[in-house]
Design an enzyme around this catalytic site. Structure first.
Site, PDB file in Angstrom:
ATOM      1  N   LYS A  57     -12.477  -9.894 -12.329  1.00 14.72           N
ATOM      2  CA  LYS A  57     -12.530 -10.467 -10.982  1.00 14.72           C
ATOM      3  C   LYS A  57     -11.558  -9.741 -10.042  1.00 14.72           C
ATOM      4  O   LYS A  57     -11.910  -9.363  -8.928  1.00 14.72           O
ATOM      5  CB  LYS A  57     -12.206 -11.969 -11.030  1.00 14.72           C
ATOM      6  N   THR A  58     -10.330  -9.544 -10.503  1.00 11.95           N
ATOM      7  CA  THR A  58      -9.351  -8.892  -9.632  1.00 11.95           C
ATOM      8  C   THR A  58      -9.643  -7.403  -9.473  1.00 11.95           C
ATOM      9  O   THR A  58      -9.384  -6.819  -8.416  1.00 11.95           O
ATOM     10  CB  THR A  58      -7.913  -9.089 -10.166  1.00 11.95           C
ATOM     11  N   PHE A 103       0.820  -1.225   0.000  1.00 13.63           N
ATOM     12  CA  PHE A 103       0.000   0.000   0.000  1.00 13.63           C
ATOM     13  C   PHE A 103       0.845   1.262   0.000  1.00 13.63           C
ATOM     14  O   PHE A 103       0.392   2.317   0.452  1.00 13.63           O
ATOM     15  CB  PHE A 103      -0.979  -0.007   1.191  1.00 13.63           C
ATOM     16  N   ILE A 116       2.035  -6.535  -5.457  1.00 16.97           N
ATOM     17  CA  ILE A 116       1.779  -6.425  -4.020  1.00 16.97           C
ATOM     18  C   ILE A 116       0.384  -6.920  -3.659  1.00 16.97           C
ATOM     19  O   ILE A 116      -0.033  -6.821  -2.522  1.00 16.97           O
ATOM     20  CB  ILE A 116       1.978  -4.972  -3.533  1.00 16.97           C
ATOM     21  N   GLY A 117      -0.336  -7.440  -4.646  1.00 17.54           N
ATOM     22  CA  GLY A 117      -1.652  -7.992  -4.354  1.00 17.54           C
ATOM     23  C   GLY A 117      -2.727  -7.796  -5.409  1.00 17.54           C
ATOM     24  O   GLY A 117      -3.651  -8.599  -5.496  1.00 17.54           O
ATOM     25  N   GLY A 173      -5.857   3.925 -14.402  1.00  8.36           N
ATOM     26  CA  GLY A 173      -5.493   3.335 -13.114  1.00  8.36           C
ATOM     27  C   GLY A 173      -6.687   3.096 -12.210  1.00  8.36           C
ATOM     28  O   GLY A 173      -7.703   3.781 -12.295  1.00  8.36           O
ATOM     29  N   GLY A 197      -6.070   1.375  -8.619  1.00 12.28           N
ATOM     30  CA  GLY A 197      -5.715   1.090  -7.222  1.00 12.28           C
ATOM     31  C   GLY A 197      -5.946   2.217  -6.242  1.00 12.28           C
ATOM     32  O   GLY A 197      -6.258   1.965  -5.078  1.00 12.28           O
ATOM     33  N   GLU A 198      -5.804   3.467  -6.677  1.00  8.75           N
ATOM     34  CA  GLU A 198      -5.959   4.595  -5.738  1.00  8.75           C
ATOM     35  C   GLU A 198      -7.409   5.080  -5.667  1.00  8.75           C
ATOM     36  O   GLU A 198      -7.921   5.350  -4.581  1.00  8.75           O
ATOM     37  CB  GLU A 198      -5.056   5.777  -6.126  1.00  8.75           C
ATOM     38  N   GLN A 207     -10.039  -5.535  -5.947  1.00  9.42           N
ATOM     39  CA  GLN A 207      -9.219  -4.367  -5.615  1.00  9.42           C
ATOM     40  C   GLN A 207     -10.118  -3.213  -5.163  1.00  9.42           C
ATOM     41  O   GLN A 207      -9.778  -2.474  -4.242  1.00  9.42           O
ATOM     42  CB  GLN A 207      -8.395  -3.961  -6.843  1.00  9.42           C
TER      43      GLN A 207
END
Lengths: 211, 744
Positions: free
Chosen positions: B639-640, B247, B473-474, B708, B710-711, B644
């Site tokens: 799915k991922t 993270f 990282i995941g 993007g 993730g954020e 996330q």
């Protein structure tokens, strides 16, 4: 500043592989009533390591994933460190080392337990199941399959602990509703936040009746 | 909902994680689990004062303890060569490990004990006796606001978001009929990935180093370490095959990594150093405590006239940390007058680090709460207020958006959460003892793309190996990259394997700032295209019509290479190898951004909706429902991506309701170091969640059409919760976390 001369001298004494020098200097000398000369001699003969085996380690007979182990371990070694550092069973994870995260969950005689809060020697005669012992060879346990299908993880680090807890949660009879699953899975932290998927995986396995 | 939009994901059919099997079996080897011969264990000794000087360090007892090989400190460190090249007077670098007896914060590593077992190292570390000349330490932000400074970055990067900024007139909010002028506090938050930071350092030779290390960038860590130890860059190898979350905490080299390398040098054996959970609060960065002042002024119709936003964040005494707290205030809404001011306050704390949605998550908490407050003053629906100030182009860069589906996000989410059930007046909706409220907030983060390369090794049996130095990282990088390659080539995903987390693999950025899919995915597309062109070249030996084949029309179907332009021209893949007696075919591909960022402004967007229930007597907040609607371009791996996004809501709930690093300001010591004191969301805290993806292609950022993710999944969640709590109770909490004591 510490006097450098003294330090250098001490470092010289401590250099090389003389890590068992403690016999020469530590209070163990008095404890076992060796004269200093005898202690130095004992150290040179590596008798100190043997002595350490006798006074620092305890016998442990333990079954892990169906395999019997007859070991000698320090009393302060946790079950978790025994698994990870000594037996190389690294599937069981260390997340906090103080019983707050659930990553180290294993089954002891069929009951889920935090292996970081167990001294290894407390488990003499016990049967331990870790994540490595959950699948039937290459055939995954239904809970492992369900975690893959429902994406019950991201980074994967809490996953073995979650799965061991999930299996136990059903065996305990604590998977009868979503709320109950959430309550009885709250000891396993997932920082990636896969919680909802974990619940779905457990629900599916419970409803499927496979375990 | 149009067909294109993705709601959740079909778990039966969507592609599962390619590394799922090894992870559920416990077979994935994270850093501390890699086995090396002659491994030794390092345990840190840390300072117990916040500021001062070590006057004596007595290591005798520790050195004589069983199994101890060495105790290393500033008294006997082998030294970090780079430090000698630095100006000792200028404290603008990372903490210089064991370089002096000076203490800058409580918890600073001051020595390491190396022993043959973990238990022995840990015990011996407790025997090191330290004497200090103690000085007063300062760790409270509000008490030290007078020490606030303009960061040096404001001068070196004048167009950045840390420079004082003015568009139109300063403090124009004062002229407006409706005003909000408030202060908001984001406390420090610890990343706390479930895998503690770990490293195994091995000196293979006097100038050659191998690290197994928890890092978000194997190549960046290798480069940083090579510089610190003045080694040829190619002589530092870093492996980070599996990373158990980060993270943002593993985006740089931290002191414990330098310690392990120094220790390995001293003992000439591999040294493993694993941080204890409690050390994770101050050894590897944290989201910095930030005080923000936001003032907004609007006319009766909701049109915002002026916005002023100031931010004061903590940093360490030896290094400046800055982040983009103010970016959203400059670009999110169409506001003619905006002024922003960014300051940092050097204190006796360790250096902060970017934490998921760095800066933007902090900034959006203040801005989006202030927007909510304004909506009540105007007696206007919060969504209507945002739409009234919708920016049809980026008002900051004055460029068109590459893509922006925010309007769709508001609409889809409002319908899903049942926004029509929201009462316009706060504290007006109750069921039994529970007060019910609804909140909304917006999130945004720059959509970035960097340069990357990849390598493909293709075999006659149709299996493909792809390699990139990128970390995972995941989020499921190997999975999304496999999906991209499978789609490009037509190859079944089972035929593809993706290797990562190795500094010797082709160039990749750090995994951070939501740019992995855009950056590495583009390299995968380029590599796959190169592979197809190479195969076509070989096919032309058998059938000349392949000479004119173009990558986009070439597909691998079963055992054959197909040209969709010319169905009759198919050839057997295996024959392309046998004709030249080839065992395998190796191709590389590079990809880099073009000129697009000169024409378009690239951002991802999200809108988060929260239904909160607040207990009227105890002040307990239960999140009942959460809906995130996400504009991240085309979804590459449904799915991922869904997982996330759910993780973003969970992180946002932690930020909103429980996470807070508390320091004892008398000593600078962290009070909330363990999970017993630093609460993170657990199963029982989790609501019903729905993830919706607009799933409209971004035409300009990369070949996949993605932006993007993730954020933006966490940016905006905390203010949505705070706004829902206000709607439920009429109580506005401006200092996170919203704990029950603030509501009763």
């Amino acid at each position: 500043m510490i006097e450098n001369n003294t330090r250098e001298k001490e470092e010289k004494e401590l250099s090389g592989n003389s890590r068992r020098d403690f016999l020469k200097k530590s209070s163990v000398i008095t404890a076992i009533a060796l004269t200093p000369v005898a202690a130095v001699k004992a150290s040179d003969l590596k008798l100190d390591e043997k002595l350490s085996d006798a006074i620092e380690q305890m016998p442990l007979s333990i079954e892990i994933n169906g395999q019997q182990h007859n070991l000698k371990v320090e009393p302060r070694t946790t079950l978790l460190d025994l698994l990870r550092e000594r037996l190389k069973l690294t599937g069981t994870k260390k997340g906090c080392d103080q019983g707050q995260c659930g990553a180290c969950t294993v089954h002891i005689d069929g009951v889920r337990a935090l292996s970081c809060l167990q001294l290894a020697v407390m488990n003499d005669g016990a049967k331990i199941t870790t994540i490595e012992g959950l699948s039937d060879g290459d055939k995954l346990h239904p809970m492992q399959e369900a975690f893959i299908k429902h994406d019950g993880f991201q980074c994967g680090y809490c996953t073995p602990g979650q799965i061991m807890s999930a299996v136990a949660c059903i065996h305990e009879g604590h998977a009868n509703s979503e709320t109950e699953i959430r309550e009885f899975m709250s000891g396993n932290i997932c920082r990636c936040g896969a919680y909802a998927n974990i619940v779905n995986a457990i629900k599916e396995v419970k409803e499927g009746g496979a375990i | 909902m149009s067909k294109k939009h993705l709601e959740n994901a079909d778990m039966e059919t969507a592609m599962s994680r390619v590394d799922g099997r090894v992870k559920v079996m416990g077979a994935a080897k994270y850093t501390a689990e890699v086995q090396l011969p002659e491994l030794t264990y390092g345990v840190l000794v840390e300072s117990t004062i916040g500021q001062g000087v070590i006057t004596a360090l007595d290591t005798k007892k520790a050195e004589w303890a069983p199994g101890v090989i060495a105790v290393i400190s500033h008294l006997n460190t082998p030294g970090v060569p780079e430090y000698k090249l630095q100006n000792q007077d200028v404290i603008q670098k990372q903490l210089r490990v064991f370089d002096s007896p000076n203490i800058y914060y409580n918890g600073q590593p001051i020595a390491v004990v190396v022993a043959d077992t973990f238990e022995r190292a840990r015990y011996a570390a407790s025997l090191v006796k330290v004497t200090y000349a103690k000085q007063q330490s300062y760790s409270n932000l509000e008490d030290n606001l007078s020490k606030a400074v303009v960061p040096k970055k404001a001068k070196s990067d004048p167009k950045g978001f840390t420079t004082d900024f003015l568009r139109g007139k300063a403090e124009a909010f004062r002229d407006a009929e409706f005003q909000v002028n408030e202060e908001y506090i984001q406390p420090s938050e610890a990343h706390h990935p479930m895998e503690p930071h770990s490293i195994i350092a091995t000196w293979e030779a006097a100038d050659k180093l191998t690290l197994v290390d928890k890092t978000q960038g194997s190549q960046q860590t290798a480069a940083s370490i090579a510089k610190s130890f003045q080694l040829p860059p190619e002589n530092v190898k870093v492996l980070s095959t599996y990373v158990g979350g980060a993270f943002g905490s593993a985006l740089r080299v931290w002191p414990h990594e330098i310690v392990a390398i120094l220790a390995a040098k001293k003992v000439q054996k591999p040294v493993k150093l694993v941080l204890h959970r409690n050390q994770m609060s101050y050894m590897v960065g944290y989201r910095p405590y930030t005080l923000q002042k936001v003032a907004i002024g609007a006319s009766k119709d909701g049109k915002i006239v002026g916005l002023s936003h100031a931010s004061y964040g903590k940093t360490s005494m030896y290094e400046e940390f800055t982040e983009n707290v103010l970016i959203m205030s400059r670009m999110m809404y169409d506001i003619p007058n905006v002024d922003t001011k960014y300051r940092i306050v050097p204190l006796n704390v360790s250096t902060p680090a970017p934490m998921r949605g760095p800066g933007e998550a902090t900034g959006s908490f203040a801005l989006e709460c202030a927007m909510d407050e304004l909506s009540y003053k105007l007696n206007m629906d919060p969504i209507a207020l945002r739409l009234a100030n919708y920016a049809s182009q980026d008002p900051d860069k004055k460029m068109p958006w590459s893509s922006n589906y925010l309007k769709e996000c508001y609409e889809l989410g409002a319908e899903k959460i049942g926004w029509n059930k929201r009462k316009a007046q706060p504290d007006a909706n109750q069921e039994g003892e529970w007060k019910i409220g609804y909140g909304v907030a917006t999130g945004t983060f720059g959509a970035f793309r960097g340069g990357a390369s990849a390598k493909a090794t293709f075999k006659p049996d149709g299996t493909l190996l792809l390699q990139s130095a990128i970390a995972d990282i995941g989020p499921g990088t190997a999975t999304s990259m496999t999906a991209i390659a499978a789609k490009n080539l037509g190859l079944a995903p089972e035929k593809i394997s993706f290797q990562l987390g190795n500094s010797t693999f082709p160039k990749a950025p750090m995994q951070g700032g939501s740019n992995t899919v855009a950056t590495v995915g583009s390299a995968i597309v380029a590599t796959c295209d190169n592979l197809k062109v190479e195969l076509a070249k070989r096919a032309a030996v058998q059938k000349p019509e392949w000479k004119n084949a173009i990558a986009k029309n070439i597909k691998i179907v079963g055992t054959q290479l197909i040209n969709s332009d010319d169905a009759s021209s198919k050839v057997e893949i295996a024959s392309l190898f046998s004709q030249d007696n080839l065992a395998e075919l190796v191709v590389k591909g590079d990809a880099a951004p073009g000129e697009e960022s000169k024409k378009y402004s690239f951002y991802s967007f999200s809108v988060h909706f929260i239904e909160a229930h607040v207990h009227e007597l105890t002040g307990v907040v239960k999140i009942k429902n959460a809906v995130s609607v996400i504009d991240c371009g085309t979804v590459v791996s449904p799915k991922t991506a869904r997982s996330q996004s759910m993780g973003g809501i969970v992180g946002g709930i932690g930020m909103a309701l429980m996470e807070e690093v508390v320091l004892d300001d008398r000593t600078g010591r962290t009070v909330t170091a363990s999970f017993g004191d630093y609460h993170v969301p657990v199963q029982a805290d989790i609501p019903q969640m729905d993830m919706m993806f607009v799933n409209e292609r971004d035409p300009y950022l990369n070949p996949m059409g993605s932006k993007g993710l993730g954020e933006i999944v966490i940016i905006g969640v905390a203010p949505a919760v705070a706004n829902a709590v206000y709607n439920a109770t009429g109580k506005r909490v401006r200092d996170l976390p919203i704990t029950p004591d603030k509501l009763i």
